[in-house]
Design a protein around this motif. Structure first.
Motif, short mmCIF file in Angstrom:
data_model
loop_
_atom_site.label_atom_id
_atom_site.label_comp_id
_atom_site.label_asym_id
_atom_site.label_seq_id
_atom_site.Cartn_x
_atom_site.Cartn_y
_atom_site.Cartn_z
N GLY B 141 0.80 -1.22 0.00
CA GLY B 141 0.00 0.00 0.00
C GLY B 141 0.82 1.26 0.00
O GLY B 141 0.31 2.34 0.30
N ALA B 142 2.12 1.17 -0.34
CA ALA B 142 2.96 2.37 -0.38
C ALA B 142 2.91 3.03 -1.76
O ALA B 142 3.32 4.18 -1.90
N TRP B 143 2.42 2.31 -2.75
CA TRP B 143 2.41 2.81 -4.13
C TRP B 143 1.58 4.09 -4.28
O TRP B 143 1.99 5.01 -5.00
N PRO B 144 0.40 4.17 -3.64
CA PRO B 144 -0.38 5.41 -3.81
C PRO B 144 0.30 6.66 -3.24
O PRO B 144 -0.24 7.75 -3.37
N GLY B 145 1.48 6.52 -2.62
CA GLY B 145 2.22 7.71 -2.21
C GLY B 145 2.69 8.53 -3.39
O GLY B 145 2.91 9.73 -3.29
N PHE B 146 2.83 7.86 -4.55
CA PHE B 146 3.26 8.58 -5.77
C PHE B 146 2.06 9.26 -6.42
O PHE B 146 0.96 8.74 -6.41
N THR B 147 2.32 10.42 -6.99
CA THR B 147 1.31 11.12 -7.79
C THR B 147 1.98 11.50 -9.11
O THR B 147 3.10 12.00 -9.11
N THR B 148 1.29 11.24 -10.21
CA THR B 148 1.89 11.57 -11.50
C THR B 148 1.61 13.02 -11.86
O THR B 148 0.64 13.62 -11.42
N ARG B 149 2.50 13.58 -12.61
CA ARG B 149 2.24 14.82 -13.33
C ARG B 149 2.56 14.54 -14.77
O ARG B 149 3.63 14.00 -15.03
N PRO B 150 1.77 14.83 -15.73
CA PRO B 150 0.45 15.45 -15.62
C PRO B 150 -0.62 14.54 -15.02
O PRO B 150 -0.37 13.36 -14.82
N PHE B 151 -1.77 15.11 -14.76
CA PHE B 151 -3.04 14.48 -14.39
C PHE B 151 -3.21 14.21 -12.90
O PHE B 151 -4.32 14.10 -12.43
N GLY B 152 -2.13 14.07 -12.13
CA GLY B 152 -2.31 13.88 -10.70
C GLY B 152 -2.97 12.57 -10.34
O GLY B 152 -3.92 12.54 -9.57
N ARG B 153 -2.50 11.49 -10.92
CA ARG B 153 -3.05 10.16 -10.63
C ARG B 153 -2.04 9.33 -9.84
O ARG B 153 -0.85 9.61 -9.86
N VAL B 154 -2.54 8.28 -9.22
CA VAL B 154 -1.62 7.27 -8.73
C VAL B 154 -1.08 6.55 -9.97
O VAL B 154 -1.86 6.19 -10.85
N PRO B 155 0.26 6.38 -10.09
CA PRO B 155 0.79 5.80 -11.32
C PRO B 155 0.26 4.39 -11.56
O PRO B 155 -0.05 3.67 -10.61
N GLU B 156 0.21 4.03 -12.83
CA GLU B 156 -0.26 2.68 -13.15
C GLU B 156 0.77 1.67 -12.70
O GLU B 156 1.97 1.88 -12.87
N PRO B 157 0.32 0.54 -12.15
CA PRO B 157 1.27 -0.43 -11.61
C PRO B 157 2.17 -1.04 -12.67
O PRO B 157 3.24 -1.53 -12.37
N GLY B 158 1.75 -1.04 -13.92
CA GLY B 158 2.54 -1.69 -14.96
C GLY B 158 1.64 -2.60 -15.76
O GLY B 158 0.52 -2.88 -15.39
N VAL B 159 2.17 -3.05 -16.88
CA VAL B 159 1.35 -3.82 -17.81
C VAL B 159 1.80 -5.27 -17.79
O VAL B 159 2.99 -5.56 -17.80
N ASN B 160 0.84 -6.17 -17.77
CA ASN B 160 1.17 -7.58 -17.91
C ASN B 160 1.28 -7.91 -19.39
O ASN B 160 0.35 -7.66 -20.15
N THR B 161 2.39 -8.43 -19.79
CA THR B 161 2.54 -8.77 -21.21
C THR B 161 2.55 -10.28 -21.36
O THR B 161 3.55 -10.93 -21.06
N GLY B 162 1.47 -10.80 -21.85
CA GLY B 162 1.40 -12.23 -22.18
C GLY B 162 1.48 -13.13 -20.96
O GLY B 162 0.56 -13.89 -20.69
N ALA B 163 2.54 -13.03 -20.23
CA ALA B 163 2.78 -13.94 -19.10
C ALA B 163 1.72 -13.73 -18.04
O ALA B 163 1.79 -12.82 -17.24
N LYS B 164 0.70 -14.56 -18.09
CA LYS B 164 -0.38 -14.45 -17.12
C LYS B 164 0.06 -15.06 -15.80
O LYS B 164 1.11 -15.68 -15.70
#
Lengths: 295, 483
Positions: B141-164
Motif C-alpha cells: 500500500g505504499a504505491w499510492p504515495g506517488f502522484t503523476t504529473r500530468p493528471f495527478g493520478r496514482v501511477p499505473e502499476p505496470g502492464v502484464n505482457t502475455g505472461a499471465k
C-alpha cells in the motif's frame, strides 16, 4: 471539493478594489468641482441618473442582486463621463451618448469585467462619430479638454494614477508603454506659436481610467506592453497637432481602437508563451542526461 | 519574452551538478523557510478513515468485511481494474464502517484501532531488484504515495505482457506477505512495469509556514529516509530530485540523486513550481512526485518489513495551539482537535464543520479540503474561521428570486506576481472558468495540479475555485488520451 479559505472575503476583495478606483475618481470630480464650480453639477447629476437607471433596469431584468461593487462601478462611469464631457454638448446628447455607452459598452455583456470596452469610451466615441466636437481648443470655454487653465484636475489625475499604480489596480507596464511613445514625440515635435501647452487633463484621465482599465486592456504582460505602446502611438497619430496639447477625441479614439486590438495582442503573447514552453528544456534534463548516459 | 521567475544556480564548489539552489521569485505569502521546531507528540485516535476521494480517477473495491479484524499492512481495498494496487490498513483494528458510492466503488472505510498486529513483508529482493520493489510497494500500500504529473493520478502499476499469472509464479514470491493469504498480489508474475517516470521529485519543503519542518521530522530517522531515497532510484531511469530547504543536505547527492535547495514565497514549497522549473512535464513525458514522509515510509518498509502507518502532521489555525503530532494515516480530525467526531463519512462539505462554526480543513488553508479524516497526502490540519455569509437580505428592486452571479475576473498584475510558473495566469483562469479544455491544454494546464491553483483562487474576486475547475479539465484530458 477544494475549499476556499477566504470564500467569505472574495466579494470584499472586489469591493476593496472598486472602492480604491472609486476614491480615485471622486478625487478628480472634487478637483473639477473646485476648478469649474457649479457648472459641473448639472452634467454630474444627469450622468449619475442615466447610469443608475440603466443599471437598475438591467439588474432587475436579469434578476440579479445590486451589490456594492456594482453601484460603485456605475458611479465611476458617471463621474468620469461628467468630468470629460465638454460643456458644449447639450444635455440630451449627453444622456443619449451615455445611455449608449453604458448599455452597449457594458451592461449587454453582463456588467463590469465581462465586456471588452470601457463604457465611457463607448459613450464618448458615440459622440465623436456623430460629428460632435469633443476637443475644444479654446481654454476660455472652461471645458476640460486641451490645456486647461488651472492645473488642479491634471494634478488630481496624476495623484489618482499614482494611487492606482501603487495598489496594482492598473498595470505599470501599460502606462510605461504609452509614455515611451508619448514623451519623445512631445519633446521632438515643434510646438506651434500660440498653442496651449501643458499636460492635458484629458490625456491623464484617459490614460489612467480609460486606456489602462484592466477590464478593457491586455491580460498578459506582453499584451499590456503592446497595448500601452499602441495607445501612445495612436494618441499621437489621431491628435495630429502638437503632442504638447492632446485633445479628448484623440485619447478616446486611441482607447477605443487599442481595446479592440487587446485580444489580438494577448493572442500573440499566448502563442509566444506556448511556443517557448513547447521547446523548453528544463535544467533537470541536463542533469538527467549524465545519469541516462551512464545507465 | 524571457522568463525570470525561477533562478537555478549550482551549489558553490559542486562540480557534479548534483546539488542546486532554486530560487522562485514569484508568490504571495511568507517565505518557504523552516518553521519553529516543536516537539513531536504521539496521539491515538478512536477512528481512522480511508477515503476513496483521495484517489481521483481510481475505483477501489473493499476486500474485507464489516466487523473483520485487520492487521496493520493488510490490504483492505483493491483497485477494480488492477487488483495489484492495494490500499492497506495503516493500523491494526476492527472495521467499523464501509460505505460504497457510485457503481459500488469504495467511498469510505473506517477502522477502530485495536491491538498492534502487523503484517511482515519479505523485503530481501526488493532491496536490490526494481521489479520486486514495485511489487512490494504495491502489496504494502505504499504505491499510492506517488502522484503523476500530468493528471495527478496514482501511477499505473505496470502492464502484464502475455505472461499471465502462473506462468512464472516464483518471480515475485518474495514480495508476497506470508501472514495473510488475502494480501497476495494476483497476476503479478512476469509483469513488465509500464509506467516509468522521466524523473521522481521528492517534496521535502514545507508547503506553508504552518506545515511541519521536514528537516526536523527527518532528523531522528535519517537512515530510513536515505534508504527510501535510494530505493526510488530503481523506479526511474531519470534523476531523483530531492527538493528541500536551504541548509545541510538531507541525504548525500550524486548517483542520480539531485539535491535542490528551494527558497521563495508560498507556493514555492509545493511540488508544482519546483517541477516546472527543473523538469517540465508535457503530454510527452511525466514525472512522479512523492512527499518526504511517504519516502520515509518506503525506507521504513524496506528496513523493518512493516508498513509505517503514521505521519507527523501539524495543527494550526483559528483557536488551535500550534503543535506537531504523530497520528495514523486517515486519523479522524475532530478527535485530534479535542472536539466531536464527524459522523457522516464522505460528506466532504459538512463533515469537517463543527458546531462552533469553525471548519476543520485537512491540508493547508489555501488548498485544503473540509473533511472528517486526514487526507492521504496531507501533513497539516488547519482550523478556519467560520465563513461570513454575504448579506442576503431582500431589497426593494428584487423581483423575488435572485440569480447569484459571481463577479467577473478583473485581470490585474497581481495574478502574474503570485503565480510562480511560466504560464499565463489570466488566460488560463478564463479557459478553466468556461471549461475550454483545448485552450487550457495549450496554456500549459498539464503542468499543474489542483493545489497549484489555490494561490490564484485566493486572489480572484470572482470566487472561482480554479483547483476544482482544473481537476475537471485534467480528468477530461486524461480520459481523452486513454481512448
Amino acid at each position: 471539493m477544494m475549499m476556499r479559505a477566504n470564500s467569505g472575503l472574495a466579494d470584499w476583495g472586489l469591493r476593496n478594489q472598486t472602492l480604491v478606483t472609486g476614491a480615485a475618481a471622486v478625487l478628480i470630480v472634487v478637483a473639477a468641482l473646485i476648478q469649474r464650480g457649479t457648472a459641473m453639477l448639472g452634467p454630474l447629476a444627469l450622468a449619475l441618473a442615466v447610469v443608475f437607471v440603466w443599471t437598475a433596469v438591467f439588474t432587475r431584468l436579469r434578476r440579479r442582486r445590486m451589490d456594492g461593487s456594482g453601484v460603485i462601478s456605475a458611479a465611476i462611469i458617471a463621474m468620469l463621463f461628467a468630468v470629460l464631457i465638454p460643456e458644449t454638448v447639450t444635455p440630451w446628447q449627453q444622456a443619449l451618448a451615455l445611455s449608449f455607452g453604458v448599455v452597449f459598452g457594458g451592461l449587454v455583456f453582463g456588467g463590469r469585467g465581462r465586456g471588452f470596452l470601457n463604457p465611457v469610451v463607448v459613450a464618448l466615441s458615440f459622440l465623436a462619430i456623430s460629428g460632435i466636437e469633443l476637443t475644444v481648443m479654446d481654454p476660455s470655454a472652461g471645458a476640460l479638454n486641451a490645456a486647461e487653465p488651472g492645473a488642479l484636475v491634471p494634478l488630481a489625475g496624476l495623484i489618482a494614477g499614482a494611487v492606482l499604480l501603487a495598489t496594482g489596480l492598473i498595470s505599470w507596464r501599460l502606462i510605461a508603454g504609452a509614455w515611451i511613445v508619448l514623451l519623445p514625440s512631445a519633446l521632438l515635435w515643434p510646438v506651434p506659436e500660440g498653442a496651449p501647452t501643458g499636460i492635458s487633463a484629458a490625456l491623464i484621465i484617459g490614460l489612467v481610467f480609460l486606456i489602462a482599465d484592466p477590464a478593457a486592456s491586455g491580460c498578459t504582460q506582453g499584451g499590456r506592453w503592446a497595448h500601452g505602446l499602441m495607445a501612445g502611438a495612436l494618441i499621437i497619430l489621431f491628435n495630429g497637432a502638437s503632442p504638447a496639447a492632446i485633445g479628448l477625441s484623440a485619447v478616446v479614439s486611441a482607447a477605443f481602437l487599442t481595446s479592440v486590438f487587446a485580444p489580438t495582442f494577448d493572442h500573440l503573447a499566448i502563442t509566444l508563451n506556448a511556443r517557448r514552453r513547447a521547446g523548453r528544456d528544463g535544467y533537470g534534463d541536463r542533469v538527467g542526461h549524465a545519469r541516462r548516459d551512464r545507465t | 519574452m524571457f522568463d525570470r521567475s525561477a533562478q537555478i544556480t549550482p551549489h558553490a564548489g559542486d562540480a557534479s551538478g548534483s546539488r542546486l539552489h532554486l530560487r522562485l521569485r514569484r508568490g504571495r505569502g511568507p517565505e518557504t523557510g523552516t518553521p519553529d521546531p516543536l516537539s513531536i507528540s504521539n496521539r491515538t485516535v478512536g477512528a481512522v478513515g480511508l477515503m476513496g476521494a483521495d484517489y481521483p480517477g481510481l475505483i477501489f473495491d473493499p476486500c474485507v468485511a464489516l466487523g473483520e479484524v485487520v492487521c496493520a499492512g493488510q490490504p483492505v481495498a483493491k483497485m477494480r481494474h488492477d487488483p495489484r494496487l492495494t490500499l492497506t490498513a495503516p493500523v491494526a483494528g476492527t472495521l467499523t464502517q464501509v460505505t460504497r458510492g457510485a457503481r459500488r466503488r469504495l467511498q469510505g472505510l473506517t477502522i477502530a484501532p485495536q491491538g498492534d498486529g502487523a503484517i511482515s513483508f519479505d523485503t530481501k529482493d526488493a532491496r536490490h531488484d526494481g521489479a520486486a520493489l514495485r511489487a512490494l510497494l504495491l502489496a504494502a500500500g505504499a504505491w499510492p504515495g506517488f502522484t503523476t504529473r500530468p493528471f495527478g493520478r496514482v501511477p499505473e502499476p505496470g502492464v502484464n505482457t502475455g505472461a499471465k499469472s502462473g506462468a512464472n509464479p516464483g518471480a515475485n514470491a518474495g514480495a508476497i506477505p506470508d501472514a495473510n493469504a488475502n494480501a497476495k498480489p494476483d497476476a503479478n508474475a512476469g509483469a513488465i512495469p509500464g509506467a516509468i517516470p522521466g524523473a521522481i521529485f521528492i517534496t521535502a519543503t514545507p508547503s506553508t509556514a504552518a506545515a511541519p519542518d521536514p528537516v526536523h521530522v527527518l532528523r531522528p530517522v535519517a537512515e530510513a529516509f536515505e534508504q527510501g531515497v535510494r530505493a526510488l532510484q530503481r523506479l526511474t531511469e531519470g534523476p531523483v530530485f530531492l527538493c528541500q530547504p536551504e541548509g545541510a543536505p538531507l541525504v548525500a547527492g550524486g548517483d542520480g540523486v539531485v539535491i535542490v535547495h528551494v527558497s521563495g514565497p508560498y507556493p514555492a514549497g509545493l511540488a508544482g513550481p519546483q517541477i516546472h522549473a527543473l523538469f517540465p512535464v508535457s503530454n510527452r513525458r511525466s514525472v512522479w512526485q512523492i512527499g518526504y514522509q511517504d519516502v520515509l515510509a518506503i525506507g521504513h518498509l524496506l528496513i523493518t518489513g512493516q508498513v509505517m502507518g503514521s505521519r507527523v502532521i501539524s495543527l494550526s489555525g483559528a483557536g488551535l495551539q500550534p503543535a506537531l503530532i504523530r497520528v495514523p494515516l486517515g486519523a479522524s480530525l475532530g478527535e485530534l482537535t479535542g472536539e466531536l467526531r464527524g459522523e457522516i463519512l464522505g460528506d466532504t462539505a459538512q463533515a469537517g464543520r463543527r458546531d462552533h462554526g469553525v471548519g476543520l480543513v485537512s491540508g493547508p488553508a489555501p488548498s485544503g479540503r473540509a473533511s472528517a479524516y486526514l487526507g492521504r497526502y496531507d501533513l497539516q490540519i488547519t482550523a478556519t474561521a467560520p465563513a461570513t455569509k454575504p448579506a442576503g437580505s431582500k431589497r426593494w428592486w428584487h423581483p423575488g428570486h435572485v440569480h447569484e452571479t459571481p463577479p467577473a475576473i478583473l485581470p490585474n498584475e497581481a495574478f502574474e506576481r503570485a503565480f510562480p510558473f511560466d504560464i499565463l495566469p489570466v488566460p488560463l483562469m478564463r479557459a478553466l472558468a468556461c471549461g475550454d479544455i483545448e485552450s487550457a491544454s495549450r496554456l500549459g494546464c498539464l503542468e499543474l495540479l489542483d493545489e497549484d491553483m489555490a494561490v490564484l483562487s485566493g486572489l480572484c474576486p470572482s470566487g472561482n475555485d480554479y483547483g476544482r475547475l482544473l481537476r475537471v479539465v485534467l480528468d477530461a484530458l486524461d480520459a481523452e488520451q486513454r481512448v
